[in-house]
Design a protein around this motif. Sequence first.
Motif, mmCIF file in Angstrom:
data_model
loop_
_atom_site.group_PDB
_atom_site.id
_atom_site.type_symbol
_atom_site.label_atom_id
_atom_site.label_comp_id
_atom_site.label_asym_id
_atom_site.label_seq_id
_atom_site.Cartn_x
_atom_site.Cartn_y
_atom_site.Cartn_z
ATOM 1 N N ILE A 119 0.686 -1.114 -0.336
ATOM 2 C CA ILE A 119 0.040 -0.169 0.437
ATOM 3 C C ILE A 119 0.679 1.183 -0.004
ATOM 4 O O ILE A 119 2.035 0.885 0.741
ATOM 5 C CB ILE A 119 -0.821 -0.093 1.231
ATOM 6 N N ALA A 120 0.116 2.362 -0.240
ATOM 7 C CA ALA A 120 1.340 3.421 -1.199
ATOM 8 C C ALA A 120 0.363 4.627 -0.883
ATOM 9 O O ALA A 120 -1.034 4.686 -1.128
ATOM 10 C CB ALA A 120 1.925 3.364 -2.035
ATOM 11 N N ASN A 122 0.691 9.298 -0.324
ATOM 12 C CA ASN A 122 1.303 10.603 -0.143
ATOM 13 C C ASN A 122 1.232 11.239 1.600
ATOM 14 O O ASN A 122 1.956 12.284 1.794
ATOM 15 C CB ASN A 122 0.780 11.844 -1.303
ATOM 16 N N HIS A 123 0.088 9.911 2.728
ATOM 17 C CA HIS A 123 0.216 10.607 3.342
ATOM 18 C C HIS A 123 0.158 9.018 4.589
ATOM 19 O O HIS A 123 0.565 8.677 3.958
ATOM 20 C CB HIS A 123 -1.732 11.316 4.256
ATOM 21 N N ARG A 124 0.715 10.071 6.059
ATOM 22 C CA ARG A 124 0.802 8.943 6.942
ATOM 23 C C ARG A 124 -0.258 8.200 7.283
ATOM 24 O O ARG A 124 -0.136 6.689 7.998
ATOM 25 C CB ARG A 124 1.603 8.647 7.499
ATOM 26 N N ASP A 125 -1.785 8.077 7.159
ATOM 27 C CA ASP A 125 -2.770 8.613 7.688
ATOM 28 C C ASP A 125 -3.348 6.964 8.035
ATOM 29 O O ASP A 125 -3.170 6.619 9.031
ATOM 30 C CB ASP A 125 -4.097 8.611 7.583
ATOM 31 N N PHE A 126 -2.676 6.043 7.177
ATOM 32 C CA PHE A 126 -3.132 4.465 7.497
ATOM 33 C C PHE A 126 -1.918 3.608 7.481
ATOM 34 O O PHE A 126 -1.973 2.170 7.151
ATOM 35 C CB PHE A 126 -4.056 4.228 5.927
ATOM 36 N N TYR A 127 -1.497 4.196 7.887
ATOM 37 C CA TYR A 127 -0.203 2.948 8.647
ATOM 38 C C TYR A 127 -0.201 1.827 9.144
ATOM 39 O O TYR A 127 -0.061 0.774 8.971
ATOM 40 C CB TYR A 127 1.258 3.779 8.793
ATOM 41 N N GLN A 128 -1.469 1.982 10.334
ATOM 42 C CA GLN A 128 -1.298 1.042 10.811
ATOM 43 C C GLN A 128 -2.629 0.423 10.469
ATOM 44 O O GLN A 128 -2.451 -1.215 11.007
ATOM 45 C CB GLN A 128 -2.213 1.912 12.646
ATOM 46 N N LEU A 129 -3.467 0.886 9.373
ATOM 47 C CA LEU A 129 -4.327 -0.151 9.345
ATOM 48 C C LEU A 129 -3.993 -1.443 7.822
ATOM 49 O O LEU A 129 -3.929 -2.447 8.478
ATOM 50 C CB LEU A 129 -5.364 0.550 8.893
ATOM 51 N N ALA A 130 -2.804 -0.324 7.927
ATOM 52 C CA ALA A 130 -1.984 -1.938 6.962
ATOM 53 C C ALA A 130 -1.245 -3.301 7.567
ATOM 54 O O ALA A 130 -1.122 -3.953 7.137
ATOM 55 C CB ALA A 130 -0.754 -0.664 5.807
ATOM 56 N N ALA A 131 -0.974 -2.671 7.862
ATOM 57 C CA ALA A 131 -0.448 -3.087 9.416
ATOM 58 C C ALA A 131 -1.093 -3.725 10.059
ATOM 59 O O ALA A 131 -0.376 -5.202 10.568
ATOM 60 C CB ALA A 131 0.635 -2.367 10.314
ATOM 61 N N SER A 132 -1.753 -4.380 10.122
ATOM 62 C CA SER A 132 -2.779 -4.668 10.644
ATOM 63 C C SER A 132 -3.147 -6.108 9.725
ATOM 64 O O SER A 132 -3.722 -6.688 10.568
ATOM 65 C CB SER A 132 -4.447 -3.930 11.482
ATOM 66 N N PRO A 136 3.349 -3.988 3.985
ATOM 67 C CA PRO A 136 3.623 -2.686 3.741
ATOM 68 C C PRO A 136 2.937 -1.674 3.777
ATOM 69 O O PRO A 136 2.811 -2.512 2.406
ATOM 70 C CB PRO A 136 5.219 -3.482 3.148
ATOM 71 N N PHE A 137 3.692 -0.615 4.430
ATOM 72 C CA PHE A 137 2.982 0.568 3.868
ATOM 73 C C PHE A 137 4.105 1.481 3.402
ATOM 74 O O PHE A 137 5.238 1.740 3.813
ATOM 75 C CB PHE A 137 2.331 1.525 5.725
ATOM 76 N N HIS A 138 3.797 1.616 2.134
ATOM 77 C CA HIS A 138 4.848 2.965 1.706
ATOM 78 C C HIS A 138 4.538 4.639 1.545
ATOM 79 O O HIS A 138 3.489 4.786 0.588
ATOM 80 C CB HIS A 138 5.269 2.189 0.398
ATOM 81 N N HIS A 139 5.333 5.336 2.595
ATOM 82 C CA HIS A 139 4.810 6.725 2.602
ATOM 83 C C HIS A 139 5.691 7.065 1.210
ATOM 84 O O HIS A 139 7.133 7.948 1.576
ATOM 85 C CB HIS A 139 5.500 7.299 4.044
ATOM 86 N N PHE A 140 5.296 7.815 0.484
ATOM 87 C CA PHE A 140 5.632 8.503 -0.995
ATOM 88 C C PHE A 140 5.081 10.149 -0.217
ATOM 89 O O PHE A 140 4.144 10.580 -1.482
ATOM 90 C CB PHE A 140 6.260 8.017 -2.263
ATOM 91 N N PRO A 141 5.497 11.099 -0.075
ATOM 92 C CA PRO A 141 4.961 12.254 0.781
ATOM 93 C C PRO A 141 5.582 13.282 -0.677
ATOM 94 O O PRO A 141 6.229 12.952 -1.185
ATOM 95 C CB PRO A 141 6.298 13.210 1.896
ATOM 96 N N LEU A 142 3.840 14.399 -0.373
ATOM 97 C CA LEU A 142 4.225 15.197 -2.139
ATOM 98 C C LEU A 142 4.359 16.993 -0.990
ATOM 99 O O LEU A 142 3.155 16.435 -0.744
ATOM 100 C CB LEU A 142 3.158 15.386 -2.806
ATOM 101 N N LEU A 143 5.117 16.905 -0.247
ATOM 102 C CA LEU A 143 5.900 18.261 0.117
ATOM 103 C C LEU A 143 5.023 19.525 -0.080
ATOM 104 O O LEU A 143 4.580 20.368 0.506
ATOM 105 C CB LEU A 143 6.712 18.689 1.061
ATOM 106 N N ASN A 144 5.414 19.318 -1.463
ATOM 107 C CA ASN A 144 4.849 20.909 -2.677
ATOM 108 C C ASN A 144 4.329 20.891 -4.161
ATOM 109 O O ASN A 144 4.513 19.110 -4.390
ATOM 110 C CB ASN A 144 5.634 21.445 -2.452
ATOM 111 N N SER A 145 3.729 20.954 -4.842
ATOM 112 C CA SER A 145 3.715 21.001 -5.934
ATOM 113 C C SER A 145 4.265 20.847 -7.324
ATOM 114 O O SER A 145 4.432 21.119 -8.647
ATOM 115 C CB SER A 145 1.566 21.685 -5.815
ATOM 116 N N THR A 146 6.356 20.662 -6.784
ATOM 117 C CA THR A 146 6.809 21.301 -8.050
ATOM 118 C C THR A 146 7.159 19.777 -8.515
ATOM 119 O O THR A 146 6.613 18.600 -8.266
ATOM 120 C CB THR A 146 7.546 21.481 -7.300
ATOM 121 N N GLU A 147 7.015 20.692 -9.747
ATOM 122 C CA GLU A 147 7.026 19.237 -10.559
ATOM 123 C C GLU A 147 7.728 18.061 -10.670
ATOM 124 O O GLU A 147 8.246 17.113 -10.703
ATOM 125 C CB GLU A 147 7.795 20.250 -12.591
ATOM 126 N N ALA A 148 9.687 19.059 -10.478
ATOM 127 C CA ALA A 148 10.647 17.566 -9.526
ATOM 128 C C ALA A 148 9.742 16.622 -8.563
ATOM 129 O O ALA A 148 10.327 15.740 -8.744
ATOM 130 C CB ALA A 148 12.133 18.673 -9.091
#
Length: 286
Positions: A119-120, A122-132, A136-148
Amino acid sequence: MNSRFILKLSCPDQAGIVHAVTGVLAEQGGNILSSAQHGDADHQRFFMRIEFECAPATEAAALQAAFEPLAQRLQMEWTLVSSRAKTRVLLLVSKLGHCLNDLLFRVQTGHLPIEIPAIASNHRDFYQLAASHNIPFHHFPLLNSTEAQKQAQERKIRELVEEQQIDLVVLARYMQILSPEMCQFLAGRAINIHHSFLPSFKGAKPYHQAHARGVKLIGATAHYVTSDLDEGPIIEQEVARIDHSLAPESLVAIGRDTECVTLARAIQWHAEHRVLMNGRRTVVFK
């Protein structure tokens, strides 16, 4: 136990296709368990799905080699897979977890025949649900909206798809627009759930749009992802009846149940190889 396979195909329509296909399967010792076909008169194209069984030692590679000459002669687009092989699904989610939770429950109870190796989000909200669920839960954040940063985040998702040998990516209320390059990479193997009965009320806040128009039905649409936002080939749709007394927030609550059912059906039909592409549309053998 006999080996079971699913053959699905499409090709230019002409007389004798069913006879030719079943003849090849009979030569390989195949016993047909179910068969469905459809001829699209508008585009003169033929679609077919067959589930069959063979002797226990039969390999898919041998069947594919035997079928290839016919497929070339009839200009087929086709796949042949073991019906017992489970589709490996990557779930993408943001901050709304109703579809995610529903899919996990269906898999846990054996009502959805897929595997979820990751499960992947852009937020960490459901890492505990995945663990239950021991996923494996993968957090790929988007801190801003830049193209890079968007490209870097999508690169991580692509690496995960390849590393885990993912067959299907499901956007389970993943509130990010995929780049054209990502859509091309996932062509035909990414399903999105849109909280509207498309093509009506595309984009953001469709329930609020529906409320403003005073509609009497709201719905959800599961479709394949393309670079044209909310316009990919539709797999399944469902509706719920509403009336003038309901606020937008009530529509959202009703709609969430509809989204869950619609998405689960679309994933199941894809995993059971019941969906065939027909241009901007699909053929679904239920």
